[in-house]
Design an enzyme around this catalytic site. Structure first.
Site, PDB file in Angstrom:
ATOM      1  N   TYR A 138      49.305 -46.173 -12.214  1.00 16.55           N
ATOM      2  CA  TYR A 138      49.827 -46.287 -10.847  1.00 16.55           C
ATOM      3  C   TYR A 138      48.940 -45.551  -9.841  1.00 16.55           C
ATOM      4  CZ  TYR A 138      54.179 -47.982 -12.963  1.00 16.55           C
ATOM      5  OH  TYR A 138      55.112 -48.692 -13.663  1.00 16.55           O
ATOM      6  N   LYS A 189      50.665 -46.511 -26.758  1.00 16.76           N
ATOM      7  CA  LYS A 189      50.192 -47.811 -27.248  1.00 16.76           C
ATOM      8  C   LYS A 189      48.839 -47.524 -27.906  1.00 16.76           C
ATOM      9  CE  LYS A 189      50.560 -52.345 -27.465  1.00 16.76           C
ATOM     10  NZ  LYS A 189      51.491 -52.988 -28.386  1.00 16.76           N
ATOM     11  N   ASP A 221      56.061 -51.025 -27.376  1.00 10.39           N
ATOM     12  CA  ASP A 221      56.775 -52.299 -27.586  1.00 10.39           C
ATOM     13  C   ASP A 221      57.900 -52.107 -28.599  1.00 10.39           C
ATOM     14  OD1 ASP A 221      54.634 -51.754 -29.270  1.00 10.39           O
ATOM     15  OD2 ASP A 221      54.109 -53.851 -29.628  1.00 10.39           O
ATOM     16  N   ASP A 245      58.510 -45.668 -16.752  1.00 15.55           N
ATOM     17  CA  ASP A 245      59.172 -46.414 -15.678  1.00 15.55           C
ATOM     18  C   ASP A 245      60.053 -47.499 -16.286  1.00 15.55           C
ATOM     19  OD1 ASP A 245      59.801 -47.574 -13.284  1.00 15.55           O
ATOM     20  OD2 ASP A 245      57.774 -48.277 -12.807  1.00 15.55           O
ATOM     21  N   ASP A 249      64.470 -47.251 -17.141  1.00 14.95           N
ATOM     22  CA  ASP A 249      65.415 -48.218 -16.566  1.00 14.95           C
ATOM     23  C   ASP A 249      66.186 -48.948 -17.664  1.00 14.95           C
ATOM     24  OD1 ASP A 249      64.814 -47.655 -13.956  1.00 14.95           O
ATOM     25  OD2 ASP A 249      64.533 -49.759 -13.388  1.00 14.95           O
TER      26      ASP A 249
END
Ligand code: NAD
Length: 354
Positions: A138, A189, A221, A245, A249
Site C-alpha cells: 500500500y 505467502k 490463501d 486488511d 474483515d
C-alpha cells in the site's frame, strides 16, 4: 492518563457519549483519567475547514491515548480529497506513527445466531488479528502506470518491508500472544513472495526471545480458508498490511455484528488510537438506534493496551457480557425474545451492570 476524545460524525457523537458514561463511572471509582474532546473528520471540516484541525492533532499528540467515534458522511462526499473526513483518519495514523492494528473477533454466546457460520463451528470464537498498518504494497515505491516493453499499458505497485518494520510488528505479535494463550500464527505467502520469505526469517529470529509462545506459519490463501473452516484453531494472527486488511474483515464477519467489534492502532510505545471497526452509519445517525458496544469495548482495549489496566478493562468487558446475557439488544443484534433498546439505554445498561 490523558485521553483525547474525537467523536467525529454520523453516529460518532452518540456512541462516544455512551463510552464516556462508562469511563466516568470508572473515574468515580478511582480510575485516574482526564478526557478532552476535539472536532475531527467532517466535524473538523465544519469547525475549521480541515478534517484534522491543528488543535485536534496537538491534543492527540499530547494525549496518552485517543478514543475515536467514526468519520464521514454524504455531506462531505463532494469535497476535494484533502478535505474529506477519511483523510483525517489516514493523517492521524501517520502523524502518531500507528503501525500496529489490533482487531479482536469475539463471538458472544448470546449472538451466535448472528454469524454466517454454523454454531458448532464458530461458538466460543475469540481471535485477535494483528495487522501491520504503515508498510507493504500500500505504501511501497515505485508505484504507478506506464507502458511495458511491448508498448502495452500497465499498472504496478511494490511489496516491500524493511527489517525494522517487520521486527516491531512481530514483537507486538509475541507480546499480544503472551497476554492471551501463548499461541501465535504468522501469515505470509512464503512459497511465492520474496518479501514473505524475508518476513518469515525475521519472525523465526524474533521467536527465539519468546520460547513460551507456540509459533506456527500459514500461507495466506490457506488462512483465508481456515478462518471459515475452523476459525477456533487461531488465537493471535500476525500479518502484513494487505493480507491483514483482507483477513481482518473476513474474521470480523464471522461474528456477524459490525456494531460489536472494537479495534486498536498502536505506536512503538503503546500509545494508541481506539475506535469501533464500523463507520459513521449516516443511515441511522441521530436516531438513537446505533449499537454503542463496539465503542465501549474500544475503551476497554485502551485501558488494557495503552494503560496496562487489565482489571479495569475486564470490568467493562464483563459488564458488556452481562447486559447481553440479560437480553439487552440494540436493533442490529435484536432477536425475538430479547429486549430492544436505543443507544443511550444500552449505555445506561452497561453503566448499571458496572
Ligand atoms: P458503516 O460501517 O458506517 O455502515 C455499514 C452498515 O452498518 C450500515 O447499514 C450501518 O447502519 C450499519 N452500522 C454501522 N455501525 C453500526 C452500529 N454501531 N450499530 C448499528 N448498525 C451499524 O459503513 P458505510 O456505510 O460504508 O460508510 C459510512 C461512512 O463511514 C462513509 O463516509 C465511510 O467513508 C465512513 N467510514 C469511516 C470509518 C472510520 O471512521 N474509521 C470506517 C469505515 C467507513
Amino acid at each position: 492518563m490523558k485521553i483525547a476524545v474525537l467523536a467525529g460524525d454520523g453516529i460518532g457523537p452518540e456512541i462516544i457519549a455512551q463510552a464516556l458514561k462508562v469511563l466516568r463511572v470508572l473515574a468515580d471509582d478511582g480510575l485516574k483519567i482526564e478526557l478532552e474532546e476535539a472536532p475531527f473528520g467532517g466535524a473538523g471540516y465544519d469547525a475549521e475547514g480541515d478534517p484534522l484541525p491543528a488543535r485536534t492533532l496537538a491534543l492527540a499528540k499530547a494525549a496518552d491515548a485517543v478514543l475515536c467515534g467514526a468519520v464521514g458522511g454524504p455531506k462531505y462526499d463532494a469535497l476535494p480529497r484533502p478535505q474529506r473526513p477519511e483523510q483525517g483518519i489516514l493523517r492521524i495514523r501517520k502523524e502518531l506513527g500507528l503501525f500496529a492494528n489490533l482487531r479482536p473477533a469475539v463471538l458472544y454466546p448470546e449472538l451466535v445466531g448472528a454469524s454466517s457460520l454454523k454454531p458448532e463451528v464458530v461458538s466460543g470464537l475469540d481471535i485477535m488479528i494483528l495487522r501491520e498498518l504503515t508498510g507493504d504494497i500500500y505504501f511501497g515505491e515505485p508505484r504507478g502506470r506506464g507502458e511495458n516493453a511491448s508498448g502495452e499499458r500497465e499498472g504496478y505497485d511494490t511489496m516491500r518491508y524493511s527489517e525494522s518494520e517487520i521486527r516491531r510488528i512481530v514483537e507486538i505479535g509475541f507480546q499480544t500472544a503472551k497476554k492471551r494463550s501463548n499461541k501465535l500464527c504468522s501469515v505470509d505467502k512464503e512459497n511465492v513472495l520474496e518479501t514473505s520469505r524475508f518476513w518469515r526469517e525475521i519472525v523465526v529470529d524474533v521467536a527465539r526471545k519468546y520460547p513460551d509462545v507456540a509459533l506456527t506459519h500459514m500461507y495466506v490463501d490457506n488462512a483465508a480458508m481456515q478462518l471459515v473452516r475452523n476459525p477456533r484453531q487461531f488465537d493471535v494472527i500476525v500479518t502484513g498490511n494487505m493480507f491483514g486488511d483482507i483477513l481482518s474483515d473476513e474474521a470480523s464477519m464471522l461474528t456477524g455484528s459490525i456494531g460489536m467489534l472494537p479495534s486498536a492502532s498502536l505506536d512503538a510505545n503503546g500509545k494508541g488510537l481506539y475506535e469501533p471497526i464500523h463507520g459513521s452509519a449516516p443511515d441511522i445517525a441521530g436516531k438513537n438506534v446505533a449499537n454503542p458496544l463496539a465503542t465501549i469495548l474500544s475503551s476497554a482495549m485502551m485501558l488494557r493496551y495503552t494503560f496496562n489496566k487489565d482489571e479495569w478493562a475486564y470490568r467493562i468487558e464483563a459488564a458488556v457480557k452481562k447486559v447481553l446475557a440479560e437480553g439487552c439488544r440494540t436493533a442490529d443484534i435484536f432477536e425475538d425474545g430479547t429486549r430492544k433498546m436505543g443507544t443511550a439505554e444500552m449505555g445506561d445498561a452497561v453503566v448499571a451492570a458496572l
